[in-house]
Design a protein around this motif. Structure first.
Motif, PDB file in Angstrom:
ATOM      1  N   LYS A 111      18.708  11.471 -12.357  1.00  0.00           N
ATOM      2  CA  LYS A 111      18.040  12.665 -11.856  1.00  0.00           C
ATOM      3  C   LYS A 111      17.462  12.378 -10.471  1.00  0.00           C
ATOM      4  N   GLU A 112      17.648  13.310  -9.567  1.00  0.00           N
ATOM      5  CA  GLU A 112      17.128  13.140  -8.209  1.00  0.00           C
ATOM      6  C   GLU A 112      15.616  13.360  -8.211  1.00  0.00           C
ATOM      7  N   GLN A 113      14.880  12.348  -7.756  1.00  0.00           N
ATOM      8  CA  GLN A 113      13.435  12.431  -7.694  1.00  0.00           C
ATOM      9  C   GLN A 113      12.982  12.272  -6.248  1.00  0.00           C
ATOM     10  N   MET A 114      11.958  13.019  -5.865  1.00  0.00           N
ATOM     11  CA  MET A 114      11.411  12.940  -4.510  1.00  0.00           C
ATOM     12  C   MET A 114       9.939  12.549  -4.584  1.00  0.00           C
ATOM     13  N   ASP A 115       9.601  11.446  -3.929  1.00  0.00           N
ATOM     14  CA  ASP A 115       8.216  10.979  -3.859  1.00  0.00           C
ATOM     15  C   ASP A 115       7.558  11.516  -2.596  1.00  0.00           C
ATOM     16  N   ILE A 116       6.295  11.923  -2.731  1.00  0.00           N
ATOM     17  CA  ILE A 116       5.548  12.471  -1.600  1.00  0.00           C
ATOM     18  C   ILE A 116       4.262  11.676  -1.413  1.00  0.00           C
ATOM     19  N   VAL A 117       4.074  11.171  -0.216  1.00  0.00           N
ATOM     20  CA  VAL A 117       2.875  10.403   0.143  1.00  0.00           C
ATOM     21  C   VAL A 117       2.265  11.029   1.395  1.00  0.00           C
ATOM     22  N   LEU A 118       0.935  11.111   1.413  1.00  0.00           N
ATOM     23  CA  LEU A 118       0.223  11.634   2.572  1.00  0.00           C
ATOM     24  C   LEU A 118      -0.550  10.509   3.253  1.00  0.00           C
ATOM     25  N   ARG A 119      -0.503  10.487   4.567  1.00  0.00           N
ATOM     26  CA  ARG A 119      -1.235   9.495   5.361  1.00  0.00           C
ATOM     27  C   ARG A 119      -2.276  10.238   6.202  1.00  0.00           C
ATOM     28  N   TYR A 120      -3.525   9.793   6.101  1.00  0.00           N
ATOM     29  CA  TYR A 120      -4.606  10.479   6.805  1.00  0.00           C
ATOM     30  C   TYR A 120      -5.743   9.506   7.073  1.00  0.00           C
ATOM     31  N   VAL A 121      -6.711   9.951   7.852  1.00  0.00           N
ATOM     32  CA  VAL A 121      -7.918   9.170   8.137  1.00  0.00           C
ATOM     33  C   VAL A 121      -9.068   9.841   7.402  1.00  0.00           C
ATOM     34  N   ASN A 122      -9.762   9.095   6.532  1.00  0.00           N
ATOM     35  CA  ASN A 122     -10.840   9.705   5.764  1.00  0.00           C
ATOM     36  C   ASN A 122     -12.120   9.833   6.586  1.00  0.00           C
ATOM     37  N   SER A 123     -13.167  10.325   5.968  1.00  0.00           N
ATOM     38  CA  SER A 123     -14.407  10.618   6.689  1.00  0.00           C
ATOM     39  C   SER A 123     -15.104   9.376   7.206  1.00  0.00           C
ATOM     40  N   LEU A 124     -14.732   8.199   6.693  1.00  0.00           N
ATOM     41  CA  LEU A 124     -15.325   6.948   7.151  1.00  0.00           C
ATOM     42  C   LEU A 124     -14.486   6.263   8.224  1.00  0.00           C
ATOM     43  N   GLY A 125     -13.375   6.890   8.592  1.00  0.00           N
ATOM     44  CA  GLY A 125     -12.517   6.322   9.619  1.00  0.00           C
ATOM     45  C   GLY A 125     -11.454   5.379   9.096  1.00  0.00           C
ATOM     46  N   PHE A 126     -11.271   5.316   7.774  1.00  0.00           N
ATOM     47  CA  PHE A 126     -10.265   4.442   7.175  1.00  0.00           C
ATOM     48  C   PHE A 126      -8.941   5.183   7.044  1.00  0.00           C
ATOM     49  N   VAL A 127      -7.870   4.483   7.355  1.00  0.00           N
ATOM     50  CA  VAL A 127      -6.531   5.058   7.186  1.00  0.00           C
ATOM     51  C   VAL A 127      -6.124   4.936   5.724  1.00  0.00           C
ATOM     52  N   LYS A 128      -5.700   6.053   5.126  1.00  0.00           N
ATOM     53  CA  LYS A 128      -5.302   6.072   3.725  1.00  0.00           C
ATOM     54  C   LYS A 128      -3.883   6.608   3.585  1.00  0.00           C
ATOM     55  N   GLU A 129      -3.131   6.022   2.677  1.00  0.00           N
ATOM     56  CA  GLU A 129      -1.831   6.559   2.275  1.00  0.00           C
ATOM     57  C   GLU A 129      -1.886   6.811   0.782  1.00  0.00           C
ATOM     58  N   ARG A 130      -1.845   8.083   0.413  1.00  0.00           N
ATOM     59  CA  ARG A 130      -2.029   8.473  -0.984  1.00  0.00           C
ATOM     60  C   ARG A 130      -0.785   9.157  -1.543  1.00  0.00           C
ATOM     61  N   PHE A 131      -0.393   8.708  -2.706  1.00  0.00           N
ATOM     62  CA  PHE A 131       0.720   9.327  -3.437  1.00  0.00           C
ATOM     63  C   PHE A 131       0.189  10.564  -4.154  1.00  0.00           C
ATOM     64  N   LYS A 259     -10.200  -5.666  16.550  1.00  0.00           N
ATOM     65  CA  LYS A 259      -8.911  -6.274  16.227  1.00  0.00           C
ATOM     66  C   LYS A 259      -7.792  -5.240  16.120  1.00  0.00           C
ATOM     67  N   GLY A 260      -8.087  -4.015  16.430  1.00  0.00           N
ATOM     68  CA  GLY A 260      -7.055  -2.986  16.352  1.00  0.00           C
ATOM     69  C   GLY A 260      -7.674  -1.609  16.372  1.00  0.00           C
ATOM     70  N   ILE A 261      -6.828  -0.588  16.514  1.00  0.00           N
ATOM     71  CA  ILE A 261      -7.346   0.772  16.612  1.00  0.00           C
ATOM     72  C   ILE A 261      -7.914   1.266  15.289  1.00  0.00           C
ATOM     73  N   SER A 262      -7.473   0.716  14.158  1.00  0.00           N
ATOM     74  CA  SER A 262      -8.062   1.106  12.881  1.00  0.00           C
ATOM     75  C   SER A 262      -9.514   0.643  12.794  1.00  0.00           C
ATOM     76  N   ASN A 263      -9.811  -0.546  13.358  1.00  0.00           N
ATOM     77  CA  ASN A 263     -11.187  -1.006  13.416  1.00  0.00           C
ATOM     78  C   ASN A 263     -12.016  -0.116  14.338  1.00  0.00           C
ATOM     79  N   LEU A 264     -11.398   0.322  15.432  1.00  0.00           N
ATOM     80  CA  LEU A 264     -12.097   1.217  16.353  1.00  0.00           C
ATOM     81  C   LEU A 264     -12.452   2.527  15.665  1.00  0.00           C
ATOM     82  N   SER A 265     -11.553   3.045  14.847  1.00  0.00           N
ATOM     83  CA  SER A 265     -11.805   4.288  14.122  1.00  0.00           C
ATOM     84  C   SER A 265     -13.020   4.144  13.203  1.00  0.00           C
ATOM     85  N   ARG A 266     -13.043   3.075  12.425  1.00  0.00           N
ATOM     86  CA  ARG A 266     -14.161   2.864  11.495  1.00  0.00           C
ATOM     87  C   ARG A 266     -15.470   2.658  12.244  1.00  0.00           C
ATOM     88  N   LEU A 267     -15.393   1.938  13.358  1.00  0.00           N
ATOM     89  CA  LEU A 267     -16.602   1.656  14.125  1.00  0.00           C
ATOM     90  C   LEU A 267     -17.145   2.918  14.795  1.00  0.00           C
TER      91      LEU A 267
END
Length: 355
Positions: A111-131, A259-267
């Motif tokens: 059976k053909e299955q399609m997975d969907i994941v969302l990538r976003y920045v939460n309110s604390l500045g952390f990058v999240k990838e959620r299924f 150490k990277g732009i993700s750290n800059l986001s959180r800071l």
């Protein structure tokens, strides 16, 4: 021992002493006579509901009903937990933007299955990838995939207008210029920037920034490469904010060891600078949510192959989605509060008392 009356008169010898008054009394005999025991068995047969096997079967049926009730309640609670997990993801995104990561594959039952994941920045500045779900699709045409994605997003109160990035493989039905999934979503939202999952250029930019100790200066040199995705009306304001923000950062010791732009986001969030420099933070989030690879989606398929095996190939689509969500989003599942689940159960129907 009393006299045991009764004999096989009715079956072999016949009964021929009807004229003798004591014949029946002798035949009936005492309490433990053949006649009395036969009569007792006959009465038991006529009172079937009191038979031990019937009573045991009735108890078994009652226990079976109670078990099914408990099982049904457990399933309801489990699904409420999953809905709470999805609700927490939806609340984290709210009206903010996100990137869409999608891939499709066949499961063990073809059976053909399609997975969907969302990538976003939460309110604390952390990058999240959620299924957020796996969907069974009847075919892999771009229109079918788009409609399935739209249904999942709508059910989670999200929309195509919030997409700022989309990442798929190089198949024509996904990344085709005219009728691929990428093109169909761009027709809905021309800001949904497409990134091929092997787009190493963006990955190299992120890696280069992460290796720099003086991350702020290098960050702004690299970020100018993607400034053109911002609306032209914001360019002047953005350039002004970038310059002011840059000078404020080089004077702040907290920003000297990035150490990277993700750290800059959180800071930026922890220091409150995301409120003073909203355009800079928005540009930073756009850079962070643009996906480079679909590794998260591939991990979801790996989990699916562990759940749906040859011995369990009759798993329904809804059950598969729920089980996969539990296995993938363990972090979000652990954070679900019991009180929230009980509150949702309480709202399901009128109850005699509060839980």
């Amino acid at each position: 021992m009393g006299q045991k009356g009764g004999r096989d008169a009715f079956v072999s010898q016949g009964f021929d002493t009807w004229n003798k008054k004591d014949a029946f009394r002798t035949h009936v005999g005492g309490v433990d006579s053949f006649h009395s025991k036969s009569r007792e068995k006959c009465e038991f047969l006529m009172r079937e509901k009191q038979a031990i096997n019937v009573v045991l079967r009735r108890q078994t049926e009652a226990d079976d009903h109670k078990y099914k009730v408990r099982l049904r309640v457990s399933i309801i609670v489990a699904r409420l937990l999953l809905k709470t997990v999805l609700l927490s993801i939806r609340e984290e995104i709210d009206q903010d933007v996100f990137a869409l990561l999608v891939d499709e594959s066949s499961d063990v039952s073809k059976k053909e299955q399609m997975d969907i994941v969302l990538r976003y920045v939460n309110s604390l500045g952390f990058v999240k990838e959620r299924f957020i779900g796996v969907v069974h699709v009847k075919d892999t045409s771009s229109l079918t995939l788009k409609n399935a994605i739209n249904e999942v997003l709508t059910s989670n109160k999200l929309s195509f207008s919030q997409i700022r990035g989309q990442c798929y493989d190089g198949a024509n039905n996904m990344s085709g210029e005219f009728d691929g999934l990428k093109a169909l979503i761009l027709q809905e939202n021309d800001m949904a920037f497409y990134v091929h999952c092997f787009a190493h250029q963006l990955q190299l930019v992120v890696v280069a920034v992460a290796k720099k100790h003086d991350g702020v200066s290098d960050f702004f040199e690299q970020i100018l490469l993607v400034v053109n995705v911002v609306c032209a009306s914001y360019m002047i304001d953005l350039e002004g904010q970038l310059e002011i923000f840059y000078h404020s950062c080089i004077k702040d010791d907290r920003f000297t060891s990035l150490k990277g732009i993700s750290n800059l986001s959180r800071l930026m969030v922890s220091t409150g600078k995301h409120r003073y420099y909203p355009l800079v933070y928005k540009l930073l989030k756009l850079s962070l949510i643009l996906p480079v690879v679909t590794a998260s989606v591939e991990r979801c398929f790996s989990k699916m192959k562990l759940l749906k095996i040859n011995l369990c190939n009759n798993i329904g689509d809804e059950f598969l989605n729920d089980a996969l969500l539990c296995n993938v989003e363990t972090e979000a599942l652990v954070k679900v509060e019991n009180e929230k689940v009980m509150e949702r159960i309480q709202k399901m129907s009128a109850r005699r008392g509060q839980i």
